[in-house]
Design a protein around this motif. Structure first.
Motif, PDB file in Angstrom:
ATOM      1  N   ILE A 191       0.858  -1.185   0.000  1.00 19.86           N
ATOM      2  CA  ILE A 191       0.000   0.000   0.000  1.00 19.86           C
ATOM      3  C   ILE A 191       0.897   1.240   0.000  1.00 19.86           C
ATOM      4  O   ILE A 191       1.379   1.686   1.035  1.00 19.86           O
ATOM      5  CB  ILE A 191      -0.944  -0.005   1.214  1.00 19.86           C
ATOM      6  N   ILE A 192       1.125   1.764  -1.195  1.00 23.25           N
ATOM      7  CA  ILE A 192       1.972   2.936  -1.395  1.00 23.25           C
ATOM      8  C   ILE A 192       1.084   4.055  -1.940  1.00 23.25           C
ATOM      9  O   ILE A 192       0.315   3.831  -2.884  1.00 23.25           O
ATOM     10  CB  ILE A 192       3.099   2.654  -2.409  1.00 23.25           C
ATOM     11  N   GLU A 193       1.195   5.241  -1.385  1.00 28.44           N
ATOM     12  CA  GLU A 193       0.308   6.312  -1.863  1.00 28.44           C
ATOM     13  C   GLU A 193       0.748   6.829  -3.229  1.00 28.44           C
ATOM     14  O   GLU A 193       1.733   7.563  -3.347  1.00 28.44           O
ATOM     15  CB  GLU A 193       0.250   7.478  -0.865  1.00 28.44           C
ATOM     16  N   THR A 194       0.011   6.430  -4.248  1.00 26.33           N
ATOM     17  CA  THR A 194       0.234   6.887  -5.614  1.00 26.33           C
ATOM     18  C   THR A 194      -1.125   7.057  -6.289  1.00 26.33           C
ATOM     19  O   THR A 194      -2.135   6.511  -5.828  1.00 26.33           O
ATOM     20  CB  THR A 194       1.055   5.867  -6.432  1.00 26.33           C
ATOM     21  N   PRO A 195      -1.175   7.780  -7.414  1.00 28.48           N
ATOM     22  CA  PRO A 195      -2.448   8.010  -8.112  1.00 28.48           C
ATOM     23  C   PRO A 195      -3.133   6.748  -8.618  1.00 28.48           C
ATOM     24  O   PRO A 195      -4.336   6.777  -8.905  1.00 28.48           O
ATOM     25  CB  PRO A 195      -2.033   8.912  -9.289  1.00 28.48           C
ATOM     26  N   ILE A 196      -2.413   5.619  -8.748  1.00 28.98           N
ATOM     27  CA  ILE A 196      -3.031   4.406  -9.271  1.00 28.98           C
ATOM     28  C   ILE A 196      -4.206   3.946  -8.405  1.00 28.98           C
ATOM     29  O   ILE A 196      -5.148   3.314  -8.881  1.00 28.98           O
ATOM     30  CB  ILE A 196      -1.987   3.269  -9.392  1.00 28.98           C
ATOM     31  N   TRP A 197      -4.158   4.333  -7.110  1.00 27.90           N
ATOM     32  CA  TRP A 197      -5.222   3.904  -6.203  1.00 27.90           C
ATOM     33  C   TRP A 197      -6.559   4.563  -6.511  1.00 27.90           C
ATOM     34  O   TRP A 197      -7.614   4.041  -6.150  1.00 27.90           O
ATOM     35  CB  TRP A 197      -4.825   4.189  -4.751  1.00 27.90           C
ATOM     36  N   ARG A 214      -7.929  10.001  -1.064  1.00 27.67           N
ATOM     37  CA  ARG A 214      -7.052   8.850  -1.254  1.00 27.67           C
ATOM     38  C   ARG A 214      -6.200   8.625  -0.015  1.00 27.67           C
ATOM     39  O   ARG A 214      -6.066   7.497   0.459  1.00 27.67           O
ATOM     40  CB  ARG A 214      -6.161   9.060  -2.474  1.00 27.67           C
ATOM     41  N   ALA A 215      -5.614   9.694   0.509  1.00 26.46           N
ATOM     42  CA  ALA A 215      -4.742   9.571   1.678  1.00 26.46           C
ATOM     43  C   ALA A 215      -5.498   8.970   2.859  1.00 26.46           C
ATOM     44  O   ALA A 215      -4.996   8.067   3.543  1.00 26.46           O
ATOM     45  CB  ALA A 215      -4.167  10.930   2.042  1.00 26.46           C
ATOM     46  N   ALA A 216      -6.711   9.466   3.091  1.00 25.49           N
ATOM     47  CA  ALA A 216      -7.508   8.971   4.212  1.00 25.49           C
ATOM     48  C   ALA A 216      -7.878   7.500   4.019  1.00 25.49           C
ATOM     49  O   ALA A 216      -7.804   6.696   4.961  1.00 25.49           O
ATOM     50  CB  ALA A 216      -8.772   9.813   4.368  1.00 25.49           C
ATOM     51  N   SER A 217      -8.261   7.141   2.792  1.00 26.11           N
ATOM     52  CA  SER A 217      -8.636   5.762   2.511  1.00 26.11           C
ATOM     53  C   SER A 217      -7.458   4.817   2.680  1.00 26.11           C
ATOM     54  O   SER A 217      -7.587   3.730   3.248  1.00 26.11           O
ATOM     55  CB  SER A 217      -9.182   5.644   1.079  1.00 26.11           C
ATOM     56  N   LEU A 218      -6.289   5.219   2.196  1.00 25.50           N
ATOM     57  CA  LEU A 218      -5.114   4.360   2.290  1.00 25.50           C
ATOM     58  C   LEU A 218      -4.605   4.259   3.718  1.00 25.50           C
ATOM     59  O   LEU A 218      -4.128   3.213   4.143  1.00 25.50           O
ATOM     60  CB  LEU A 218      -4.012   4.866   1.363  1.00 25.50           C
ATOM     61  N   ASP A 219      -4.702   5.357   4.465  1.00 20.33           N
ATOM     62  CA  ASP A 219      -4.322   5.314   5.877  1.00 20.33           C
ATOM     63  C   ASP A 219      -5.170   4.288   6.619  1.00 20.33           C
ATOM     64  O   ASP A 219      -4.646   3.483   7.404  1.00 20.33           O
ATOM     65  CB  ASP A 219      -4.502   6.689   6.524  1.00 20.33           C
ATOM     66  N   GLY A 232       3.113   3.105   2.733  1.00 21.63           N
ATOM     67  CA  GLY A 232       4.439   3.504   2.306  1.00 21.63           C
ATOM     68  C   GLY A 232       4.399   4.686   1.360  1.00 21.63           C
ATOM     69  O   GLY A 232       3.338   5.101   0.886  1.00 21.63           O
ATOM     70  N   ASP A 233       5.573   5.229   1.095  1.00 22.68           N
ATOM     71  CA  ASP A 233       5.732   6.336   0.154  1.00 22.68           C
ATOM     72  C   ASP A 233       6.459   5.831  -1.092  1.00 22.68           C
ATOM     73  O   ASP A 233       7.197   4.837  -1.037  1.00 22.68           O
ATOM     74  CB  ASP A 233       6.552   7.458   0.779  1.00 22.68           C
ATOM     75  N   PRO A 234       6.303   6.511  -2.236  1.00 19.25           N
ATOM     76  CA  PRO A 234       7.055   6.128  -3.435  1.00 19.25           C
ATOM     77  C   PRO A 234       8.555   6.021  -3.198  1.00 19.25           C
ATOM     78  O   PRO A 234       9.224   5.183  -3.797  1.00 19.25           O
ATOM     79  CB  PRO A 234       6.713   7.260  -4.415  1.00 19.25           C
ATOM     80  N   ALA A 235       9.090   6.856  -2.307  1.00 18.25           N
ATOM     81  CA  ALA A 235      10.523   6.817  -2.007  1.00 18.25           C
ATOM     82  C   ALA A 235      10.945   5.472  -1.423  1.00 18.25           C
ATOM     83  O   ALA A 235      12.090   5.034  -1.621  1.00 18.25           O
ATOM     84  CB  ALA A 235      10.892   7.945  -1.046  1.00 18.25           C
ATOM     85  N   ASP A 236      10.039   4.798  -0.709  1.00 15.66           N
ATOM     86  CA  ASP A 236      10.361   3.484  -0.162  1.00 15.66           C
ATOM     87  C   ASP A 236      10.625   2.482  -1.283  1.00 15.66           C
ATOM     88  O   ASP A 236      11.510   1.625  -1.168  1.00 15.66           O
ATOM     89  CB  ASP A 236       9.216   2.975   0.722  1.00 15.66           C
ATOM     90  N   ILE A 237       9.870   2.583  -2.350  1.00 15.73           N
ATOM     91  CA  ILE A 237      10.055   1.696  -3.497  1.00 15.73           C
ATOM     92  C   ILE A 237      11.308   2.110  -4.272  1.00 15.73           C
ATOM     93  O   ILE A 237      12.079   1.260  -4.730  1.00 15.73           O
ATOM     94  CB  ILE A 237       8.826   1.722  -4.413  1.00 15.73           C
ATOM     95  N   ALA A 238      11.502   3.403  -4.415  1.00 17.20           N
ATOM     96  CA  ALA A 238      12.672   3.905  -5.148  1.00 17.20           C
ATOM     97  C   ALA A 238      13.974   3.441  -4.510  1.00 17.20           C
ATOM     98  O   ALA A 238      14.949   3.143  -5.213  1.00 17.20           O
ATOM     99  CB  ALA A 238      12.633   5.430  -5.219  1.00 17.20           C
TER     100      ALA A 238
END
Length: 266
Positions: A191-197, A214-219, A232-238
């Motif tokens: 679960i990474i916050e990106t627009p795909i969600w 989106r942020a509230a739903s993913l949280d 997670g954040d995109p930076a975690d994947i990067a």
């Protein structure tokens, strides 16, 4: 540690936002010359310009990853400009949620075209250039936790990401057998916050401001589903992509790098 991919040439698809942009920024910060591609030209060009403004080396090209002709053009441009390719991040992807009973065949095929055929075309057309230098390289295919386990209302997405997982392993074996020094691995975000969600959980559509929703739903989702209790954040994947792109992972191929806060083992 600085300069972990110094002097290498990287191609990142779907790099205008989210995980793709974070990967491009991270690779550039560590010394790579990065070519960003996407369909959203304004955002893609802005992402490349931002990297350059920070002192990195980056350029942007328009690309539809489902179009083989555009893959030929992009690789030709990389060859002409840089003369080599060391890192390919097949990141471009879409997520379409909903019941298998409601999904149209057209949407199923569209998702497979972007998520699976796009990865296939990337490997097919990038690999010859990667082999040309004789130094090997790293292909990193973006799969998902949904490529490891099923999820209700995500059958099509899971099918596409599962295909990326096994395609990656097969190509890794092919490259190893060829002795080309090209390593091929898949990355599996949770679960990474990106627009795909927005299209997966319905928090927004084109032109809508879905950020807070989106942020509230993913949280809420991550607090229940993820053992670590947060998204997670995109930076975690990067960071994971950078490791796979660098020589630090020289003995890793055909592997699954799962970055999901423990979601897949719950």
């Amino acid at each position: 540690m600085v300069g972990r991919v110094d002097g290498k040439v990287a191609l990142v698809t779907g790099a205008a936002s989210g995980i793709g942009r974070a990967c491009a920024e991270r690779l550039a910060a560590e010394g790579a010359k990065v070519v960003l591609t996407d369909l959203t030209d304004e955002a893609g060009a802005a992402a490349a310009a931002d990297i350059v403004q920070r002192g990195g080396q980056a350029s942007y090209l328009h690309q539809d990853v489902t179009d083989e002709g555009e893959w030929v053009q992009v690789i030709a441009s990389v060859r002409e400009t840089h003369g080599r390719l060391d890192i390919l991040v097949n990141n471009a992807g879409i997520g379409l949620g909903g019941s298998v009973l409601d999904m149209s065949l057209a949407d199923f095929r569209k998702q497979m075209a972007v998520n699976v055929e796009g990865v296939f075309l990337g490997v097919k057309h990038a690999l010859p250039l990667m082999r040309q230098s004789g130094d090997g390289g790293s292909i990193i295919n973006m799969s998902s936790v949904a490529g490891l386990k099923g999820a209700a209302s995500l059958a099509g997405y899971c099918a596409s990401k599962g295909a990326v997982r096994l395609f990656t392993k097969s190509v890794a074996l092919e490259c190893a057998a060829a002795g080309d020094k090209v390593r091929v691995n898949s990355v599996h975000p949770g679960i990474i916050e990106t627009p795909i969600w927005d299209t997966i959980i319905g928090t927004g559509g084109p032109g809508s401001n879905a950020g807070p929703q989106r942020a509230a739903s993913l949280d809420a989702m991550a607090s229940v589903a993820t053992p670590l209790g947060f998204k997670g954040d995109p930076a975690d994947i990067a960071d994971g992509v950078l490791w796979l792109a660098s020589s630090e992972s020289r003995y890793v191929t055909g592997a699954e790098l799962v970055i999901d806060g423990g979601l897949s083992v719950r």
